[in-house]
Design a protein around this motif. Structure first.
Motif, PDB file in Angstrom:
ATOM      1  N   SER A 135       0.923  -1.104   0.200  1.00  0.00           N
ATOM      2  CA  SER A 135       0.169  -0.023  -0.027  1.00  0.00           C
ATOM      3  C   SER A 135       0.946   1.225   0.053  1.00  0.00           C
ATOM      4  O   SER A 135       0.541   2.312  -0.655  1.00  0.00           O
ATOM      5  CB  SER A 135      -1.030  -0.027   1.302  1.00  0.00           C
ATOM      6  N   THR A 139       0.570   4.187  -2.893  1.00  0.00           N
ATOM      7  CA  THR A 139       0.182   5.253  -2.603  1.00  0.00           C
ATOM      8  C   THR A 139       0.957   6.283  -2.211  1.00  0.00           C
ATOM      9  O   THR A 139       0.695   7.635  -2.300  1.00  0.00           O
ATOM     10  CB  THR A 139      -0.977   5.188  -1.278  1.00  0.00           C
ATOM     11  N   LYS A 142       4.298   5.967  -5.105  1.00  0.00           N
ATOM     12  CA  LYS A 142       3.732   5.975  -6.452  1.00  0.00           C
ATOM     13  C   LYS A 142       4.627   5.515  -7.483  1.00  0.00           C
ATOM     14  O   LYS A 142       5.013   5.774  -8.693  1.00  0.00           O
ATOM     15  CB  LYS A 142       3.932   7.512  -7.058  1.00  0.00           C
ATOM     16  N   GLU A 176      -7.064   0.293  -8.094  1.00  0.00           N
ATOM     17  CA  GLU A 176      -7.602   1.762  -7.486  1.00  0.00           C
ATOM     18  C   GLU A 176      -6.695   2.560  -8.141  1.00  0.00           C
ATOM     19  O   GLU A 176      -7.079   3.769  -8.201  1.00  0.00           O
ATOM     20  CB  GLU A 176      -7.693   1.602  -6.108  1.00  0.00           C
ATOM     21  N   HIS A 177      -5.301   2.423  -8.262  1.00  0.00           N
ATOM     22  CA  HIS A 177      -4.234   3.755  -8.280  1.00  0.00           C
ATOM     23  C   HIS A 177      -3.714   3.473  -9.931  1.00  0.00           C
ATOM     24  O   HIS A 177      -2.664   4.118 -10.194  1.00  0.00           O
ATOM     25  CB  HIS A 177      -3.327   3.571  -7.420  1.00  0.00           C
ATOM     26  N   SER A 178      -4.474   2.430 -10.854  1.00  0.00           N
ATOM     27  CA  SER A 178      -3.786   2.522 -12.058  1.00  0.00           C
ATOM     28  C   SER A 178      -2.177   2.361 -12.157  1.00  0.00           C
ATOM     29  O   SER A 178      -1.655   3.037 -12.868  1.00  0.00           O
ATOM     30  CB  SER A 178      -4.016   3.753 -12.697  1.00  0.00           C
TER      31      SER A 178
END
Length: 209
Positions: A135, A139, A142, A176-178
């Motif tokens: 995670s 997040t 990146k 969720e974050h491509s």
């Protein structure tokens, strides 16, 4: 400030023209033979070139065929190489769910390394920490792509308990974050079945070894 010719200029005759190419900037200029006969001479006398054809000179400069005398092209290439290496934002994690195995092969690297085989798997606390790390990578750091590399022992011994749990969490996060995502596994293959193969396909396992 004085200028100089780039060391990466390449001239190639093609049909009815000369192709002037700069390998550093990847710029290409087609020039007729007639014009190139003049330009070739002028490129050996840059002050005269700049004085007689200022717009053309600036075009050559913008394309990297002519550069500032204090520009070190080799140092620039080395810098770009370091940026490519150290600024790489792809991330790979090798995960050992267990050192245990359902076989006892004589050539096993785990055995020859002196590792002790125990009937244990990765703890729930470690799985939770691993998911938190994944995670964080997605997040906060990146990362652009994430690769999970499953190793052992025989990792499929704890497919449901470890692999599926981490895979489901990772799959959710990357969606969720491509973030680009793939998995690979080192396995003896004896614990594979149709259901697991379907699940691993959904979990984006792309390589088995």
């Amino acid at each position: 400030m004085d200028d100089k010719l780039s060391k990466f200029n390449i001239e190639v005759e093609h049909c009815s023209c000369v192709l002037l190419y700069n390998a550093l900037t990847n710029k290409l200029l087609p020039i007729s033979f007639q014009d190139y006969a003049v330009i070739e001479t002028l490129m050996e006398h840059l002050p005269e070139f700049r004085k007689r054809y200022p717009k053309l000179y600036q075009s050559f400069r913008d394309s990297g065929f002519i550069i500032s005398s204090d520009f070190d092209e080799l140092a620039f290439i080395k810098l770009q190489n370091k940026k490519k290496i150290f600024a790489n934002n792809d991330y790979k994690i090798t995960i050992n769910p267990t050192l245990d195995c359902n076989l006892n092969c004589w050539y096993c690297s785990v055995s020859t390394s002196g590792a002790v085989r125990t009937k244990e798997r990765m703890s729930d606390e470690t799985i939770e920490s691993l998911n938190k790390h994944i995670s964080y990578l997605i997040t906060k750091k990146k990362v652009e792509t994430l690769m999970l590399d499953w190793f052992g022992g025989e990792p499929l011994m704890y497919f449901d308990e470890v692999i599926a749990r981490v895979s489901e969490f990772s799959q959710k996060m990357v969606s969720e974050h491509s973030v680009g995502f793939a998995q690979q596994i080192t396995t003896n293959g004896t614990l594979l079945n149709e259901e697991r193969i379907r699940m691993m396909k959904d979990y984006r396992f792309i390589f088995f070894k």
